[in-house]
Scaffold this active site. Sequence first.
Site, short mmCIF file in Angstrom:
data_model
loop_
_atom_site.label_atom_id
_atom_site.label_comp_id
_atom_site.label_asym_id
_atom_site.label_seq_id
_atom_site.Cartn_x
_atom_site.Cartn_y
_atom_site.Cartn_z
N GLY B 76 0.44 -1.34 0.24
CA GLY B 76 -0.20 0.31 -0.25
C GLY B 76 0.62 1.46 -0.37
O GLY B 76 0.42 2.16 -0.39
N THR B 77 1.57 0.79 0.59
CA THR B 77 2.86 2.39 0.78
C THR B 77 3.67 2.67 -0.79
O THR B 77 3.12 3.61 -0.93
CB THR B 77 3.69 2.25 1.92
OG1 THR B 77 3.59 1.81 3.32
CG2 THR B 77 5.01 3.70 2.10
N ASN B 158 -8.02 3.84 9.32
CA ASN B 158 -6.94 2.80 9.91
C ASN B 158 -7.37 2.87 11.66
O ASN B 158 -7.74 1.88 12.31
CB ASN B 158 -5.53 2.15 9.83
CG ASN B 158 -4.97 3.55 9.81
OD1 ASN B 158 -4.90 4.72 10.09
ND2 ASN B 158 -3.61 3.27 11.64
N GLN B 186 -7.28 0.21 4.30
CA GLN B 186 -8.72 -0.10 5.48
C GLN B 186 -10.49 -1.25 4.30
O GLN B 186 -11.15 -1.29 5.30
CB GLN B 186 -9.45 0.18 6.33
CG GLN B 186 -7.43 0.55 6.76
CD GLN B 186 -6.79 -1.16 7.88
OE1 GLN B 186 -7.66 -2.07 8.33
NE2 GLN B 186 -6.09 -0.86 8.09
N GLY B 207 -2.70 -6.15 -0.08
CA GLY B 207 -3.24 -7.44 0.10
C GLY B 207 -2.92 -8.48 1.09
O GLY B 207 -4.41 -9.04 1.90
N HIS B 208 -2.63 -7.44 2.18
CA HIS B 208 -2.29 -8.53 3.00
C HIS B 208 -3.45 -7.85 4.38
O HIS B 208 -3.79 -8.46 5.38
CB HIS B 208 -1.38 -8.40 4.20
CG HIS B 208 -0.93 -7.10 4.96
ND1 HIS B 208 -0.84 -6.64 5.95
CD2 HIS B 208 -0.38 -6.30 3.89
CE1 HIS B 208 -0.30 -5.35 6.55
NE2 HIS B 208 -0.30 -4.99 4.86
N THR B 244 9.88 -8.04 -11.94
CA THR B 244 9.62 -9.10 -11.84
C THR B 244 8.40 -8.46 -11.53
O THR B 244 8.53 -8.67 -9.99
CB THR B 244 10.01 -10.19 -12.09
OG1 THR B 244 11.71 -9.74 -13.04
CG2 THR B 244 9.29 -11.21 -12.04
N CYS B 332 3.36 4.68 24.15
CA CYS B 332 4.29 3.23 24.39
C CYS B 332 4.03 2.29 23.69
O CYS B 332 4.99 1.45 23.52
CB CYS B 332 3.89 2.54 25.74
SG CYS B 332 4.63 4.15 26.95
#
Lengths: 278, 394
Positions: B76-77, B158, B186, B207-208, B244, B332
């Site tokens: 996505g980035t 997100n 998202q 995809g993930h 590729t 944190c």
Amino acid sequence: MWDYTDKVQEHFINPKNVGEIKNASGVGNVGSLACGDALKLTIQVDENDIITDAKFKTFGCASAIASSSVLTEMLIGKHIDEAKHITNDDIASALGGLPKEKMHCSVMGREALEAAIADFTGTILPMAQGEVICECFGVTDLEIIRAIEENNLRSVEEITNFTKAGGGCGKCEDRLRNLLDDTVAKSSDVPKAQEKKKRMTTLQKIKKIEEVLEREIRPTLKKDGGSIELIDVDGDFVIVSLRGSCSGCHSSQTTLKEYVEKKLREQVLDTLIVEEEK
Amino acid sequence: MPLDHENVIYLDNNATTRVAPEVVETMLPYLSNYYGNPSSMHNFGGQVGAALKDARASVAELIGAAPEEIVFTSCGTESDSTAILSALCTFPEKRHIVTTRVEHPAVKSLCENLDTLTGRKHRITWLPVESDGTLDLEQFRQSLTEDTAIVSVMWANNETGVIFPVEEMAQIAHDHGVLFHTDAVQAVGKVPINLKETAIDFLSLSGHKLHAPKGIGVLYVKKGTPYVPFLNGGHQENGRRGGTENVASIIGLGKACQMAAANMEEENTRVKALRDKLEKGLLENIPKALLNGHKDKRLPNTANISFEYVEGEAILLHMNQLNICASSGSACTSGSLEPSHVLRAMGVPFTAAHGSIRFSLSVYNTEQEVDFVIEKMPSIIANLRALSPFWEEE
């Protein structure tokens, strides 16, 4: 995922001495909700100045809770004078270490301890009297200088890890760097015995710089598979090129400034500025 | 022993999702037998090209696009960077970008670093959000100028799941002659998307986030939209992205998109019902728990809840003890010291921002899992509050 030791996890899951001592001999309050962590430490001290009880309440992450918990265990049974000497490093060590980004949790423990002792003895906390450098987290110059000195901090990032200063808006970064430079300069205050360097011709400079490079700098860089070439000397500007594994290394700028420049200033001319060839 | 997926309650699906077993199955032959290069002249490689074509069609179908509008990327980035930098290369004289204060770092950090990357000065408008995380369209309209090169607004957030009216915004941008990009990482697979009927020029997906593997992304480029490649190289992707093809992952993504199209209704009914049950259970059984984000204009799988006066990392670690996986907007957990920029932009007070937990579900979650979490969370929060110096002052 933070890499916490078993000891941190143990103190986080089953914290010891949780609560507040009623009519405590000393109370130390540090941090705030806005900062993301806060600690209220209460201690009970008997007539012989022995800490007989210590309790804590902490808002914060796992390492903040664990640091507070282990601190109370360290305190109980100690004489006040002995407790005064507990440092943030002692707290972190008692936990088997903390991730570097979390060192400020141990600093918070130490600061709460100091506040509680000051409350008990009726003295004023010296640290709070400093000038606030980091507005986001209310960290004073005195706190920062002490963290630099005690923990041998050498970068702004390390200062943030230990004191949180600079971790918010980042506007105080330049001031932190100045504080760091001043403090480091002071601590490495070797007596300036050498007489002020006289004016040198460019040729003399090149010769001396080459000598230092060959004698000290190249052998050190070689250990990491790197090397350095002198490209040009223009007034005070020393243009060099890093070779081998030094070129493209993330910390090459640090090597250049903190090591090469420092050495050349010490041994050739204290006004030299080392830069990498573009 | 490493934790197996069967032993965890996974409520962190906005971070990543389980690769569907059916997806793995369609991928495996391309990781073993059919290793040919789809660009090759011989049949052995060429047959892989045919499989890519089918996958491309499946992806296009899920988002109502044409297959030739799909460019496969690595994530996505990469898709986000490609779209924004493409617009800046197309209009080098335009130096203004409109985005929001709640974008994913993929867009936020790119915009912050544009001047260094391009060697040119840019002006960024960071649109603010309301306290429920929604945008003010009038303010958006007024931000557009002749100097605006591109608008980049996420389809769904997100952290909170809040959905932005990107279709309407794209139309407004077009009326001003400005390109429009949306990071829909998202949203794809969770809400119906039909790009044919929108003015959206670029859309990023990953995809993930929809049960395909990590390392495969897509940039949708509307037919006719000016485009400059980000990765230059071979003629792959019609010359729009050199390198590729990640063959097995593309084929996996094709399968995942088919499944998402088929599961959309389940996502919107069963997953939403589970999410609503979880949310209601937590808000009713835990005092001082607040929902972050608009209640309705939201993804069906996401619930972002703040538990006041406790810190998010501490909550997560207690959940971790019970093998419950979720995320936090707490400072944190990120290594930074400031809590989530999304919650801060919404004006969530520090008392709540540090103690936010994001629960994000998928079709693999069950009602028993939700019941277990509802049962366990109240004592986790109560135990941490017992430690908190601020709690009893309430």
